[in-house]
Write an enzyme that holds these catalytic residues in place. Structure first.
Site, PDB file in Angstrom:
ATOM      1  N   TRP A 104       0.816  -1.217   0.000  1.00 21.19           N
ATOM      2  CA  TRP A 104       0.000   0.000   0.000  1.00 21.19           C
ATOM      3  C   TRP A 104       0.849   1.267   0.000  1.00 21.19           C
ATOM      4  O   TRP A 104       0.531   2.241  -0.686  1.00 21.19           O
ATOM      5  CB  TRP A 104      -0.987   0.007   1.163  1.00 21.19           C
ATOM      6  CG  TRP A 104      -2.097  -0.976   0.944  1.00 21.19           C
ATOM      7  CD1 TRP A 104      -2.390  -2.072   1.710  1.00 21.19           C
ATOM      8  CD2 TRP A 104      -3.044  -0.996  -0.141  1.00 21.19           C
ATOM      9  NE1 TRP A 104      -3.458  -2.756   1.176  1.00 21.19           N
ATOM     10  CE2 TRP A 104      -3.876  -2.123   0.047  1.00 21.19           C
ATOM     11  CE3 TRP A 104      -3.262  -0.183  -1.246  1.00 21.19           C
ATOM     12  CZ2 TRP A 104      -4.909  -2.445  -0.841  1.00 21.19           C
ATOM     13  CZ3 TRP A 104      -4.297  -0.498  -2.126  1.00 21.19           C
ATOM     14  CH2 TRP A 104      -5.101  -1.619  -1.920  1.00 21.19           C
ATOM     15  N   ASP A 173      -1.487   6.364   6.675  1.00 25.76           N
ATOM     16  CA  ASP A 173      -2.582   5.532   6.187  1.00 25.76           C
ATOM     17  C   ASP A 173      -2.858   4.483   7.263  1.00 25.76           C
ATOM     18  O   ASP A 173      -2.041   3.593   7.490  1.00 25.76           O
ATOM     19  CB  ASP A 173      -2.164   4.870   4.858  1.00 25.76           C
ATOM     20  CG  ASP A 173      -3.229   3.928   4.304  1.00 25.76           C
ATOM     21  OD1 ASP A 173      -4.272   3.724   4.966  1.00 25.76           O
ATOM     22  OD2 ASP A 173      -3.006   3.381   3.196  1.00 25.76           O
ATOM     23  N   LYS A 197     -12.307  -1.956   6.277  1.00 26.76           N
ATOM     24  CA  LYS A 197     -11.528  -2.968   6.991  1.00 26.76           C
ATOM     25  C   LYS A 197     -12.083  -3.194   8.400  1.00 26.76           C
ATOM     26  O   LYS A 197     -12.159  -4.311   8.869  1.00 26.76           O
ATOM     27  CB  LYS A 197     -10.053  -2.566   7.065  1.00 26.76           C
ATOM     28  CG  LYS A 197      -9.438  -2.186   5.725  1.00 26.76           C
ATOM     29  CD  LYS A 197      -9.165  -3.388   4.832  1.00 26.76           C
ATOM     30  CE  LYS A 197      -9.041  -3.051   3.365  1.00 26.76           C
ATOM     31  NZ  LYS A 197      -7.910  -2.231   2.990  1.00 26.76           N
TER      32      LYS A 197
HETATM   33  C1  LIG Z   1      -7.429  -1.516   1.758  1.00 29.24           C
HETATM   34  C2  LIG Z   1      -6.365  -0.523   1.883  1.00 29.24           C
HETATM   35  C3  LIG Z   1      -6.235   0.550   0.978  1.00 29.24           C
HETATM   36  C4  LIG Z   1      -7.104   0.716  -0.257  1.00 29.24           C
HETATM   37  O1  LIG Z   1      -8.434   0.940  -0.016  1.00 29.24           O
HETATM   38  P1  LIG Z   1      -9.395   1.399  -1.234  1.00 29.24           P
HETATM   39  O2  LIG Z   1     -10.558   1.972  -0.509  1.00 29.24           O
HETATM   40  O3  LIG Z   1      -9.691   0.184  -2.029  1.00 29.24           O
HETATM   41  O4  LIG Z   1      -8.654   2.410  -2.033  1.00 29.24           O
HETATM   42  C5  LIG Z   1      -5.239   1.475   1.196  1.00 29.24           C
HETATM   43  N1  LIG Z   1      -4.388   1.355   2.245  1.00 29.24           N
HETATM   44  C6  LIG Z   1      -4.475   0.327   3.109  1.00 29.24           C
HETATM   45  C7  LIG Z   1      -3.512   0.242   4.251  1.00 29.24           C
HETATM   46  C8  LIG Z   1      -5.454  -0.637   2.957  1.00 29.24           C
HETATM   47  O5  LIG Z   1      -5.541  -1.659   3.834  1.00 29.24           O
END
Ligand SMILES: *Cc1c(COP(=O)(O)O)cnc(C)c1O
Length: 363
Positions: A104, A173, A197
């Site tokens: 990511w 993030d 998540k």
């Molecule tokens: C799932 C995830 C993303 C991407 O999420 P989207 O909503 O599909 O863009 C980005 N960063 C992390 C750490 C993730 O777990």
């Protein structure tokens, strides 16, 4: 025919507390006695604005977010912030410092490099079995922020301490870890997370932004839906917010409070992950590749040592009602996601299955 799933270890969209799904179901046709669904209610009605306000307040309570921070709810995917962050904060000769520690953060860096002046301050090499060393890492002049991914959902590594980059505003993030562990929001300039998540059905992301950081840069011309200042000014109601995900996130924040808050859940999460890693480390049949001090508490990666053996494991696990254990297609192997909504009994069921599978395969 589809298997009957008892526990869903998928990384996202992922398991949600059954009690909340039942509540959403019960309220779906008649929200709070109004005779219509929350899905049919205008987002600027007093009722829906109340939902948004309560949800923001509950999140502020859970993370002790001070008045210096704005909270933004948007229908942007988590990935949208990969672009929004450089676009909002890297105008006029500013540089963005990045940490690449997994899938990511690599993607966030790649996206930022298309749009602005960015560089890698610290990286761990693929297959990213640990967070990077910061030895000798030196930030360039005019760096506006340091960007990192607290928990790498795909690779299964996580920062358990703040990265040692003093003086740079931290941008994180936290898509897979927000509300699963304690954080001091005051350490950060900006935190963002996709909701799918740990928090709600897909369609919502959350950003928590310090007011100074938000206003540090001269205003630049951005698409309005990508301009944090605009989203803040409209209190998340510039464009129609994803109403169902917002409503559900509101239920989730109340659920987290009822569990005793973030620290209580963090303790349970710690215990769940420890049980699983301890079991894996004690066996010579399973192997967890991530270095012990970098292991994620919510995305536990492991393997039986070959794609064939892992595939067999997945198939057998499914027959036990254990679902979503396949590792991400980019890294392979196995992964058990143990977010807030995964009960301890789910981890115990997984370990029971793993012990059984090992004894059968070893015959
Ligand atoms: C799932 C995830 C993303 C991407 O999420 P989207 O909503 O599909 O863009 C980005 N960063 C992390 C750490 C993730 O777990």
């Amino acid at each position: 025919m589809n298997p009957k799933i008892r526990y869903n270890f998928g990384a996202g969209p992922s398991t949600l507390p059954k009690i909340l799904l039942e509540q959403a179901q019960a309220e779906l046709l008649d929200w709070h006695g109004m005779g219509i669904s929350i899905l049919e209610l205008g987002h600027r009605t007093p009722q829906f604005m109340q939902v948004m306000e309560e949800m923001e307040q509950d999140l502020r309570d859970l993370l002790s977010i001070s008045a210096h921070y704005h909270v933004v709810f948007t229908s942007s995917p988590a990935r949208g912030h990969f672009s929004m962050i450089p676009l909002n904060f890297l105008s006029k000769g500013k540089k963005g410092a990045y940490c690449v520690s997994g899938v990511w953060s690599a993607m966030a860096y790649q996206e930022a490099s298309r749009l602005a002046d960015v560089y890698v301050l610290a990286r761990s090499e693929a297959p990213h079995h640990s967070t990077p060393s910061f030895e000798g890492a030196k930030a360039l002049e005019d760096s506006a922020y340091f960007y990192f991914t607290s928990n790498e959902t795909v690779d299964g590594n996580a920062f358990h301490q703040l990265p040692p980059v003093h003086d740079l505003p931290l941008v994180a993030d936290m898509s897979s870890s927000l509300l699963t562990e304690r954080v001091d929001v005051n350490d950060y300039a900006l935190i963002f997370a996709g909701a799918q998540k740990n928090i709600a059905p897909a369609g919502l992301s959350i950003a928590i932004i310090h007011d100074d950081f938000l206003h540090r840069q001269p205003a630049s011309v951005l698409p309005t839906v990508m301009d944090y200042r605009n989203l803040v000014a409209h209190r998340s109601l510039y464009a129609t917010p994803p109403v169902f995900s917002c409503y559900f996130a509101g239920l989730m924040f109340k659920w987290v409070k009822a569990q005793g808050g973030v620290s209580a859940l963090a303790k349970v999460n710690q215990r769940k992950a420890q049980k699983l890693y301890d079991f894996i480390d004690a066996s010579d049949f399973y192997h967890a590749p991530v270095a012990k001090d970098s292991r994620s508490m919510v995305n536990c990666c492991f393997t039986l040592g070959s794609p064939d053996k892992d595939a067999r494991f997945i198939e057998k696990a499914l027959a036990w009602g254990l679902y979503g254990l396949k590792g991400h297609r980019l890294v392979g192997g196995l992964r058990a996601s143990l977010y807030n909504s995964m009960p301890e009994a789910g981890v115990e069921a997984l370990i029971d299955f793993m012990a059984e599978h090992q004894s059968v395969e070893a015959l």
